[in-house]
Design a protein around this motif. Structure first.
Motif, PDB file in Angstrom:
ATOM      1  N   ARG A  17       3.604  48.257  63.664  1.00  0.00           N
ATOM      2  CA  ARG A  17       2.910  47.844  63.582  1.00  0.00           C
ATOM      3  C   ARG A  17       2.226  48.061  62.232  1.00  0.00           C
ATOM      4  NH1 ARG A  17       1.153  49.405  69.003  1.00  0.00           N
ATOM      5  NH2 ARG A  17      -1.184  48.019  68.720  1.00  0.00           N
ATOM      6  N   PRO A  18       1.086  46.777  62.144  1.00  0.00           N
ATOM      7  CA  PRO A  18       0.536  47.054  60.940  1.00  0.00           C
ATOM      8  C   PRO A  18      -0.774  47.926  61.492  1.00  0.00           C
ATOM      9  CG  PRO A  18      -0.099  44.424  61.756  1.00  0.00           C
ATOM     10  CD  PRO A  18       1.225  45.578  62.217  1.00  0.00           C
ATOM     11  N   GLY A  19      -2.165  48.461  60.475  1.00  0.00           N
ATOM     12  CA  GLY A  19      -3.051  49.238  61.064  1.00  0.00           C
ATOM     13  C   GLY A  19      -3.706  48.949  59.603  1.00  0.00           C
TER      14      GLY A  19
ATOM     15  N   GLU B 293     -25.488  42.480  55.403  1.00  0.00           N
ATOM     16  CA  GLU B 293     -24.541  43.172  55.246  1.00  0.00           C
ATOM     17  C   GLU B 293     -23.534  44.392  55.638  1.00  0.00           C
ATOM     18  OE1 GLU B 293     -22.168  40.556  52.745  1.00  0.00           O
ATOM     19  OE2 GLU B 293     -21.541  39.545  54.368  1.00  0.00           O
ATOM     20  N   LEU B 294     -23.099  45.003  56.649  1.00  0.00           N
ATOM     21  CA  LEU B 294     -22.479  46.341  56.944  1.00  0.00           C
ATOM     22  C   LEU B 294     -21.781  45.994  56.295  1.00  0.00           C
ATOM     23  CD1 LEU B 294     -22.590  48.931  58.715  1.00  0.00           C
ATOM     24  CD2 LEU B 294     -20.458  47.378  59.551  1.00  0.00           C
ATOM     25  N   LYS B 295     -21.557  47.333  54.908  1.00  0.00           N
ATOM     26  CA  LYS B 295     -20.830  48.001  54.191  1.00  0.00           C
ATOM     27  C   LYS B 295     -19.028  48.898  54.630  1.00  0.00           C
ATOM     28  CE  LYS B 295     -23.847  48.295  50.319  1.00  0.00           C
ATOM     29  NZ  LYS B 295     -24.117  49.612  49.014  1.00  0.00           N
ATOM     30  N   VAL B 296     -17.497  48.689  54.109  1.00  0.00           N
ATOM     31  CA  VAL B 296     -17.347  48.304  55.265  1.00  0.00           C
ATOM     32  C   VAL B 296     -15.564  48.966  54.203  1.00  0.00           C
ATOM     33  CG1 VAL B 296     -14.895  48.684  57.038  1.00  0.00           C
ATOM     34  CG2 VAL B 296     -17.494  47.785  57.289  1.00  0.00           C
ATOM     35  N   PHE B 297     -15.596  50.141  54.233  1.00  0.00           N
ATOM     36  CA  PHE B 297     -13.932  51.111  53.190  1.00  0.00           C
ATOM     37  C   PHE B 297     -12.783  50.269  53.642  1.00  0.00           C
ATOM     38  CE2 PHE B 297     -11.037  54.023  51.388  1.00  0.00           C
ATOM     39  CZ  PHE B 297     -10.660  53.496  49.811  1.00  0.00           C
ATOM     40  N   ALA B 298     -11.688  50.436  53.770  1.00  0.00           N
ATOM     41  CA  ALA B 298     -11.009  49.465  54.683  1.00  0.00           C
ATOM     42  C   ALA B 298      -9.559  49.844  53.509  1.00  0.00           C
ATOM     43  CB  ALA B 298     -10.644  48.682  55.340  1.00  0.00           C
ATOM     44  N   ARG B 299      -8.555  50.142  54.465  1.00  0.00           N
ATOM     45  CA  ARG B 299      -7.130  50.468  53.735  1.00  0.00           C
ATOM     46  C   ARG B 299      -5.916  50.259  54.872  1.00  0.00           C
ATOM     47  NH1 ARG B 299      -9.342  49.448  50.398  1.00  0.00           N
ATOM     48  NH2 ARG B 299      -9.715  51.108  48.645  1.00  0.00           N
ATOM     49  N   GLU B 300      -5.317  49.372  54.343  1.00  0.00           N
ATOM     50  CA  GLU B 300      -4.148  49.113  55.539  1.00  0.00           C
ATOM     51  C   GLU B 300      -2.621  49.208  54.971  1.00  0.00           C
ATOM     52  OE1 GLU B 300      -5.528  44.543  56.645  1.00  0.00           O
ATOM     53  OE2 GLU B 300      -4.898  44.721  54.592  1.00  0.00           O
ATOM     54  N   VAL B 301      -2.421  49.866  56.420  1.00  0.00           N
ATOM     55  CA  VAL B 301      -0.871  50.159  55.925  1.00  0.00           C
ATOM     56  C   VAL B 301      -0.349  48.960  57.323  1.00  0.00           C
ATOM     57  CG1 VAL B 301      -1.561  50.706  58.772  1.00  0.00           C
ATOM     58  CG2 VAL B 301       0.880  51.630  57.148  1.00  0.00           C
ATOM     59  N   ALA B 302       0.898  48.075  55.997  1.00  0.00           N
ATOM     60  CA  ALA B 302       1.580  47.361  56.281  1.00  0.00           C
ATOM     61  C   ALA B 302       2.978  47.200  57.863  1.00  0.00           C
ATOM     62  CB  ALA B 302       2.104  46.683  55.058  1.00  0.00           C
ATOM     63  N   GLY B 303       2.763  46.268  58.751  1.00  0.00           N
ATOM     64  CA  GLY B 303       3.750  46.498  59.466  1.00  0.00           C
ATOM     65  C   GLY B 303       5.083  45.921  58.970  1.00  0.00           C
ATOM     66  N   THR B 304       6.352  46.706  59.473  1.00  0.00           N
ATOM     67  CA  THR B 304       7.436  46.006  59.335  1.00  0.00           C
ATOM     68  C   THR B 304       8.021  44.591  59.704  1.00  0.00           C
ATOM     69  OG1 THR B 304       8.294  47.534  60.547  1.00  0.00           O
ATOM     70  CG2 THR B 304       8.108  48.144  58.666  1.00  0.00           C
TER      71      THR B 304
END
Length: 141
Positions: free
Chosen positions: A73-75, A130-141
């Protein structure tokens, strides 16, 4: 709590890893949340780059944990400054950054330093800001 203790707390969070819940992303976000309070005596001459480095390693560790959990699953790991609680916060949800369960519309920043600058200043957001958010994703398969 001192600045060096804050750095230790953030570093120790790397070992926690992420919890994958069911379909309830709000529950998953709450189960994964980490709280990092600002030092009561302030930051003094502390260098935000030190916190940025430790935090970046913790985000990478969580992304690795999510990618290797076998679910496919992605996350997304995300970090923001909660000025009401005077805390830097970090959490994880399955999905992408549009899945983050915030009550306000976040603005995604490319550099964690943008979030840390607000944390170090302790300044509240202006109404409508606006609320500043730093985000990094992991791709799903």
């Amino acid at each position: 709590m001192s600045y060096s203790e804050l750095l230790d707390m953030v570093g120790e969070a790397a070992e926690v890893g992420v919890w994958r819940g069911g379909e309830n992303l709000a529950e998953e976000a709450l189960e994964n949340i980490e709280y990092f309070p600002a030092p009561p005596e302030g930051f003094g001459g502390a260098d935000p780059k030190d916190l940025s480095a430790v935090l970046s390693e913790t985000v990478r560790a969580w992304l690795h944990d999510a990618a290797s959990d076998g679910t496919g699953r992605p996350g997304v790991v995300y970090v923001w400054y909660d000025e009401q609680a005077v805390q830097l916060r970090m959490s994880f949800v399955s999905g992408n950054r549009d899945s983050i369960p915030f009550g306000v519309k976040p603005v995604f920043v490319e550099d964690v330093q943008d979030v840390l600058a607000d944390f170090f200043s302790g300044a509240p957001r202006e109404p409508g800001e606006e609320l500043k958010v730093f985000a990094r994703e992991v791709a799903g398969t």
